[in-house]
Design a protein around this motif. Structure first.
Motif, PDB file in Angstrom:
ATOM      1  N   ALA A  91       0.830  -1.214   0.000  1.00  0.00           N
ATOM      2  CA  ALA A  91       0.000   0.000   0.000  1.00  0.00           C
ATOM      3  C   ALA A  91       0.863   1.261   0.000  1.00  0.00           C
ATOM      4  CB  ALA A  91      -0.939  -0.003   1.210  1.00  0.00           C
ATOM      5  N   VAL A  92       1.913   1.263   0.808  1.00  0.00           N
ATOM      6  CA  VAL A  92       2.787   2.435   0.872  1.00  0.00           C
ATOM      7  C   VAL A  92       3.566   2.600  -0.427  1.00  0.00           C
ATOM      8  CG1 VAL A  92       4.757   3.467   2.088  1.00  0.00           C
ATOM      9  CG2 VAL A  92       2.888   2.436   3.392  1.00  0.00           C
ATOM     10  N   ALA A  93       3.985   1.498  -1.029  1.00  0.00           N
ATOM     11  CA  ALA A  93       4.675   1.581  -2.325  1.00  0.00           C
ATOM     12  C   ALA A  93       3.763   2.221  -3.372  1.00  0.00           C
ATOM     13  CB  ALA A  93       5.128   0.195  -2.783  1.00  0.00           C
ATOM     14  N   ILE A  94       2.504   1.856  -3.369  1.00  0.00           N
ATOM     15  CA  ILE A  94       1.548   2.452  -4.313  1.00  0.00           C
ATOM     16  C   ILE A  94       1.408   3.949  -4.060  1.00  0.00           C
ATOM     17  CG2 ILE A  94      -0.894   2.506  -4.999  1.00  0.00           C
ATOM     18  CD1 ILE A  94      -0.875  -0.589  -4.529  1.00  0.00           C
ATOM     19  N   ILE A  95       1.373   4.325  -2.793  1.00  0.00           N
ATOM     20  CA  ILE A  95       1.257   5.749  -2.445  1.00  0.00           C
ATOM     21  C   ILE A  95       2.469   6.525  -2.955  1.00  0.00           C
ATOM     22  CG2 ILE A  95       1.225   7.394  -0.523  1.00  0.00           C
ATOM     23  CD1 ILE A  95      -0.406   5.187   0.994  1.00  0.00           C
ATOM     24  N   TYR A  96       3.668   6.009  -2.660  1.00  0.00           N
ATOM     25  CA  TYR A  96       4.877   6.678  -3.143  1.00  0.00           C
ATOM     26  C   TYR A  96       4.890   6.744  -4.665  1.00  0.00           C
ATOM     27  CZ  TYR A  96       7.374   7.069   1.309  1.00  0.00           C
ATOM     28  OH  TYR A  96       7.772   7.428   2.571  1.00  0.00           O
ATOM     29  N   ALA A  97       4.555   5.645  -5.320  1.00  0.00           N
ATOM     30  CA  ALA A  97       4.568   5.596  -6.786  1.00  0.00           C
ATOM     31  C   ALA A  97       3.539   6.543  -7.388  1.00  0.00           C
ATOM     32  CB  ALA A  97       4.309   4.166  -7.262  1.00  0.00           C
ATOM     33  N   SER A  98       2.466   6.803  -6.672  1.00  0.00           N
ATOM     34  CA  SER A  98       1.421   7.704  -7.155  1.00  0.00           C
ATOM     35  C   SER A  98       1.757   9.175  -6.928  1.00  0.00           C
ATOM     36  CB  SER A  98       0.089   7.381  -6.461  1.00  0.00           C
ATOM     37  OG  SER A  98      -0.314   6.069  -6.759  1.00  0.00           O
ATOM     38  N   ASN A  99       2.691   9.428  -6.028  1.00  0.00           N
ATOM     39  CA  ASN A  99       3.003  10.816  -5.670  1.00  0.00           C
ATOM     40  C   ASN A  99       4.374  11.294  -6.131  1.00  0.00           C
ATOM     41  OD1 ASN A  99       0.759  11.979  -3.869  1.00  0.00           O
ATOM     42  ND2 ASN A  99       0.998   9.877  -3.161  1.00  0.00           N
ATOM     43  N   PHE A 100       5.213  10.373  -6.583  1.00  0.00           N
ATOM     44  CA  PHE A 100       6.554  10.735  -7.027  1.00  0.00           C
ATOM     45  C   PHE A 100       6.844  10.069  -8.364  1.00  0.00           C
ATOM     46  CE2 PHE A 100       6.703  11.024  -2.400  1.00  0.00           C
ATOM     47  CZ  PHE A 100       7.323  12.247  -2.196  1.00  0.00           C
ATOM     48  N   THR A 101       7.654  10.733  -9.142  1.00  0.00           N
ATOM     49  CA  THR A 101       8.098  10.132 -10.404  1.00  0.00           C
ATOM     50  C   THR A 101       9.170   9.097 -10.099  1.00  0.00           C
ATOM     51  OG1 THR A 101       9.906  11.694 -10.747  1.00  0.00           O
ATOM     52  CG2 THR A 101       7.719  12.342 -11.610  1.00  0.00           C
ATOM     53  N   PRO A 102       9.445   8.199 -11.052  1.00  0.00           N
ATOM     54  CA  PRO A 102      10.540   7.249 -10.828  1.00  0.00           C
ATOM     55  C   PRO A 102      11.872   7.950 -10.531  1.00  0.00           C
ATOM     56  CG  PRO A 102       9.187   6.503 -12.639  1.00  0.00           C
ATOM     57  CD  PRO A 102       8.700   7.880 -12.267  1.00  0.00           C
ATOM     58  N   GLU A 103      12.123   9.077 -11.193  1.00  0.00           N
ATOM     59  CA  GLU A 103      13.366   9.820 -10.950  1.00  0.00           C
ATOM     60  C   GLU A 103      13.415  10.351  -9.518  1.00  0.00           C
ATOM     61  OE1 GLU A 103      11.241  10.551 -13.623  1.00  0.00           O
ATOM     62  OE2 GLU A 103      12.416   9.306 -15.001  1.00  0.00           O
ATOM     63  N   GLU A 104      12.295  10.888  -9.051  1.00  0.00           N
ATOM     64  CA  GLU A 104      12.245  11.399  -7.681  1.00  0.00           C
ATOM     65  C   GLU A 104      12.414  10.252  -6.669  1.00  0.00           C
ATOM     66  OE1 GLU A 104       9.254  15.223  -8.385  1.00  0.00           O
ATOM     67  OE2 GLU A 104       8.403  13.223  -8.073  1.00  0.00           O
ATOM     68  N   LEU A 105      11.819   9.133  -6.959  1.00  0.00           N
ATOM     69  CA  LEU A 105      11.960   7.971  -6.080  1.00  0.00           C
ATOM     70  C   LEU A 105      13.410   7.503  -6.021  1.00  0.00           C
ATOM     71  CD1 LEU A 105       8.718   6.080  -7.125  1.00  0.00           C
ATOM     72  CD2 LEU A 105       9.160   7.099  -4.880  1.00  0.00           C
TER      73      LEU A 105
END
Length: 170
Positions: free
Chosen positions: A100-114
């Motif tokens: 769930a948290v991975a989905i949240i991060y992926a929805s709020n940040f670009t791959p570059e930002e991650l």
């Protein structure tokens, strides 16, 4: 009793505030790209999210104890015996939280930002931040509990004073 209730409510607010964004993030955001999700999963692993929650769970369960046990020694013993079982049950579900948290991060940040976040957390200061996070979180929970107790005491005193002004015998 009021202090116990406020302490339990405070802990529940913390837990709900952690889990509520997860629920909102899943339903409101469009599905993240596979690349973003894979990178977010790497970030979740890098930040040791599961370990952080494992460290918090005993404090949360312990914080709920006074409101449930209420000074009854027979329940106190049984509660203590249940604690390892409860912790084990929660640990079995940590993969749900991680996803769930991975989905949240992926929805709020670009791959570059991650990737930039991953680089930060792998840096010396990022590692120190991760190392200190459990202690800082527990200390923050204690500070919040003390604050809640203080506010409750002040509130109780003020309510009693105001009711006395209105002629109530308390």
């Amino acid at each position: 009793m009021l202090y116990r209730l406020l302490r339990v409510i405070g802990l529940l607010v913390v837990v709900m505030s952690i889990s509520a964004p997860a629920a909102r993030g899943q339903s409101a955001a469009p599905a993240p790209s596979p690349e973003a999700l894979a990178t977010a999963k790497e970030l979740v692993t890098t930040i040791h999210l599961v370990d952080q929650f494992k460290a918090l769970m005993p404090s949360i369960i312990k914080g709920l104890k006074p409101a449930i046990v209420q000074g009854r020694s027979n329940i106190d013993r049984d509660y203590d015996a249940l604690m390892p079982i409860l912790l084990e049950g929660f640990q079995a579900r940590f993969s749900e939280l991680s996803e769930a948290v991975a989905i949240i991060y992926a929805s709020n940040f670009t791959p570059e930002e991650l990737r930039a976040l991953i680089a930060f957390y792998k840096s010396p200061i990022g590692q120190k931040f991760l190392e200190k996070t459990p202690a800082v979180t527990q200390q923050s929970l204690l500070a919040g509990q003390k604050f809640g107790q203080s506010v409750a005491a002040d509130m109780r005193q003020r309510i009693v004073e105001e009711l006395r002004k209105k002629g109530h015998d308390l």
